[in-house]
Write a protein that holds these residues in place. Structure first.
Motif, short mmCIF file in Angstrom:
data_model
loop_
_atom_site.label_atom_id
_atom_site.label_comp_id
_atom_site.label_asym_id
_atom_site.label_seq_id
_atom_site.Cartn_x
_atom_site.Cartn_y
_atom_site.Cartn_z
N LYS A 60 0.82 -1.20 0.00
CA LYS A 60 0.00 0.00 0.00
C LYS A 60 0.86 1.26 0.00
O LYS A 60 1.92 1.27 0.58
CB LYS A 60 -0.88 -0.03 1.25
CG LYS A 60 -1.88 1.08 1.36
CD LYS A 60 -3.02 0.90 0.42
CE LYS A 60 -3.96 2.09 0.41
NZ LYS A 60 -4.77 2.11 -0.82
N SER B 282 -8.52 5.85 -4.64
CA SER B 282 -9.55 4.83 -4.86
C SER B 282 -10.83 5.21 -4.12
O SER B 282 -11.93 5.02 -4.63
CB SER B 282 -9.06 3.47 -4.37
OG SER B 282 -7.79 3.20 -4.92
N ASP C 112 -4.96 -0.05 -11.01
CA ASP C 112 -3.92 -0.33 -10.02
C ASP C 112 -3.75 -1.85 -10.01
O ASP C 112 -4.49 -2.58 -9.37
CB ASP C 112 -4.33 0.19 -8.65
CG ASP C 112 -3.18 0.14 -7.65
OD1 ASP C 112 -2.23 -0.62 -7.89
OD2 ASP C 112 -3.24 0.86 -6.64
N SER D 15 -7.72 -1.86 -4.92
CA SER D 15 -8.56 -1.74 -3.73
C SER D 15 -10.02 -1.51 -4.08
O SER D 15 -10.88 -1.58 -3.20
CB SER D 15 -8.08 -0.63 -2.79
OG SER D 15 -7.04 0.11 -3.28
N ASP E 224 -9.38 4.71 -11.96
CA ASP E 224 -8.56 4.82 -10.74
C ASP E 224 -7.17 4.27 -11.05
O ASP E 224 -7.03 3.24 -11.69
CB ASP E 224 -9.22 4.00 -9.62
CG ASP E 224 -8.43 4.06 -8.33
OD1 ASP E 224 -7.77 5.09 -8.08
OD2 ASP E 224 -8.47 3.09 -7.55
#
Ligand SMILES: Nc1ncnc2c1ncn2[C@@H]1O[C@H](COP(=O)(O)OP(=O)(O)OP(=O)(O)O)[C@@H](O)[C@H]1O
Ligand SMILES: Nc1ncnc2c1ncn2[C@@H]1O[C@H](COP(=O)(O)OP(=O)(O)O)[C@@H](O)[C@H]1O
Ligand SMILES: [Mg+2]
Ligand SMILES: [Mg+2]
Lengths: 284, 326
Positions: free
Chosen positions: A33, B80, B104, B109, B182
């Motif tokens: 992340k 996102s 992504d 996500s 995104d």
């Protein structure tokens, strides 16, 4: 001092120069992340290890978004060339922390590095081979988020130096845990040991009423560590003082030794020291 | 592979700033290209040679009225979250058909944020079918192609680019009012590919997301320069996680302090539109984790008084559409 990193040199055709030969330990800071605090943890770990008397290098391979130069107050520094290769930028006069980042190679801070994978890979390889680190106790590698070119390249280039392992950073919420789960699989697949998971930005204490709010929930990092059988290294609270220190490139560890955040960071650094600092079988 | 200087790599120390980029006319020909490992590829024009897919994508996109990219140089700033809520916001008008595409590839996500985790893509006669949140909101993400949440996508650039091409060309998008894309953080393969594959179509522009502190703004300025370089219009900048209101005492803290003036000052300096601020609100994070739309979960939040934050998200579709003149 003989380093265990001389060992692999003998097996492969020894290159003329090996700039990582006198580096004792290599750590990578990873997360699937973004924005979870990889660069923050890298910087604070380096400062904490320096406090413990260690010599530390930081290799920043976040090529599109390098944060280390700002966080360690070396924004306008430049890299020079010497016989052994590229001289890293020193954070202090005593040269206890040295840094290499693409930030030092750009003409302006705002410049975008619009590169596809192969070019990123080429620069990372060069960072691994050409930076004249000299003797280091620890080399910490700060990475961008993900499991792509930068990560594959750095793990491949470092393989012969047998990195001690990766520290995984996450924030507590599920959206972030999901990505870190994938990063764990990356470590497994590439044979990179996982030193542990850090849960960052866990809880915020209101300075007005002392109520603790779990802005990004809490506990997710520890639960993931347990579930995956990986050590949990600790929790770092959301602390605006920490953000500010990093904005200004100040040493948080020296400035706020009384804070809960300081305790959290030093405990983590101590765990890393205990775990990684153990003399390895090849050390003499 | 030692070169003449005796070092392992090939980059001359000072060439990085002068790289003209793969899409430039100067690609591979500028003086800075001498010695670059990519010089041959860039100079050959392969990097910018028209891919036949660009034409096919143009045809596919003929039935899509508006295309908006959501970008940021920085990770974890809420791209996102914003993309999903923009999609929800527009789709609350039942007459609008909306699609959300997640490019992504390593950190998808969107499936979790829109509550579709674990769903799989279906193959239809005319390509892959998006997965639908509601009748008028379709979603596509690599997350729908993975067999377990532990699956890591350990791919280098070309493979990521191949999938992005497929997402744009082979998904059965149908007639759309809005396609929202995104992206991951950065200015690399995914970003170049989306822009190049959409280059024969009209893209309305990019919404750029940042948080208030300089560590984030410094990466966002790079993203703005990327947009300028590839001639992608900038719709505006949203400042996310701007101020935190204690749910107990209502005291406001700047958890991510705008030490250099925040996004508004950056927008003034660079002369680009500032679209608004969204506060740091634990309920936004919780909604995302639970896969619910914050807009319907907490319509009457007390923070609204201070931050006008329903409106930060709510009015956005309108404010965007004004800018898109439709
Ligand atoms: N515990 C904390 N308390 C307060 N602020 C924090 C904390 N940890 C990180 N931050 C701040 O959050 C922001 C993001 O952190 P950082 O840049 O280290 O993340 P990163 O994972 O390296 O992001 P990227 O993926 O974009 O490289 C920074 O402004 C940093 O100062
Ligand atoms: N305004 C906000 N308040 C609270 N949490 C937020 C806010 N915006 C985003 N988040 C949370 O922050 C995390 C990162 O957001 P995400 O949209 O995944 O970022 P990105 O796509 O830029 O990496 C998510 O868990 C999300 O729910
Ligand atoms: Mg970083
Ligand atoms: Mg995202």
């Amino acid at each position: 001092m003989r380093s265990r990193r001389e060992a692999p040199k003998m097996e492969e055709a020894a290159p003329e120069k090996d700039n990582l030969a006198s580096v004792d330990h290599i750590l990578l800071v990873l997360s699937g992340k973004g924005g979870v605090g990889k660069s923050t943890i890298t910087s604070e770990l380096a400062l904490a290890l320096r406090n413990a008397g260690k010599k530390v290098g930081i290799l920043d391979i976040d090529l599109c978004g390098p944060s280390i130069p700002r966080m360690l107050n070396t924004l306008n520094s430049a890299v020079h060339q010497c016989d052994a290769g590229w001289v890293p930028v020193y954070v202090d006069k005593e040269k206890t922390i040295s840094v290499m980042s693409i930030g030092f190679l750009l003409e302006t801070q705002d410049e975008a590095v619009i590169w596809r994978g192969p070019k990123k890979t080429a620069l990372i390889k060069q960072f691994i081979s050409d930076v004249a680190w000299g003797e280091l106790d620890y080399l910490i590698v700060d990475t961008p988020p993900g499991t792509s070119d930068e990560h594959i390249s750095v793990v491949e280039s470092l393989r012969r130096y047998k990195p001690d392992g990766a520290v995984l950073v996450t924030t507590p919420q599920a959206v972030s845990i999901g990505d870190v789960r994938r990063e764990l699989t990356f470590c497994k697949k590439t044979g990179l040991p996982v030193l542990g998971i850090i849960e960052n930005m866990s809880g915020f204490v209101c300075p007005n009423c002392s109520e603790c709010t779990n802005v990004f929930s809490t506990g997710g990092g520890e639960a993931l560590a347990q579930e995956s059988g990986v050590p949990f290294l600790g929790r770092v609270p959301l602390d605006p003082q920490l953000t500010r220190s990093l904005e200004e490139g100040r040493d948080f560890i020296q400035a706020f030794p009384e804070s809960a955040t300081f305790d959290a960071i030093s405990n983590i650094a101590q765990k890393v020291l205990n775990d990684v600092g153990k003399p390895s079988a090849l050390d003499t | 592979m030692a070169n003449e200087s005796g070092f392992g790599g090939d980059f001359p120390l000072r060439s990085i700033s002068d790289c003209p980029g793969t899409v430039s006319e100067q690609a591979g020909k500028a003086s800075a290209c001498q010695g670059c490992p990519n010089q041959a590829i860039c100079a050959s024009g392969i990097a910018k040679a028209p891919d036949p897919a660009i034409q096919e994508i143009k045809e596919k996109m003929a039935s899509v009225k508006h295309k908006i990219l959501v970008l940021s140089g920085k990770g974890g700033v809420g791209k996102s979250t914003f993309s999903a809520h923009l999609a929800h916001g527009i789709a609350s008008d039942e007459t609008k058909q909306v699609a959300l595409l997640d490019v992504d590839i390593c950190g998808p996500s969107i499936p979790k944020i829109v509550g579709l985790e674990g769903e799989q893509v279906h193959q239809s006669g005319s390509g892959w079918s998006p997965v639908y949140v509601e009748e008028n909101l379709g979603v596509m993400s690599i997350g729908f192609l993975l067999s377990s949440p532990d699956d890591a996508v350990i791919w280098r650039g070309p493979k990521k680019n191949g999938l992005i091409k497929q997402f744009l060309r082979d998904v059965d998008w149908g007639e759309l009012d809005y396609l929202i894309v995104d992206t991951p953080p950065g200015t690399s393969d995914e970003h170049l590919s989306v822009v190049q594959y959409l280059s024969a179509t009209h893209v309305d522009g990019a919404v750029i997301i940042t948080t208030p502190q300089e560590v984030s703004l410094q990466d966002v300025r790079k993203e703005i320069n990327f947009c300028r370089k590839v001639k992608l219009p900038i719709i505006g900048v949203v400042e996310n996680m701007s101020g935190f209101v204690c749910p107990k005492c209502q005291h406001e803290s700047q958890i991510f302090p705008p030490t250099t003036g925040g996004a508004m000052k950056m927008c003034n300096d660079l002369n680009i539109p500032f679209l608004g601020k969204v506060p740091l609100d634990p309920r936004i994070g919780k909604s995302c984790d639970e896969g619910k739309s914050f807009l319907t979960e907490v319509p009457d939040s007390p923070a609204t008084l201070t931050f006008d934050f329903d409106h930060a998200y709510d009015n956005l579709p309108q404010r965007l559409s004004v800018r898109l003149h439709h």
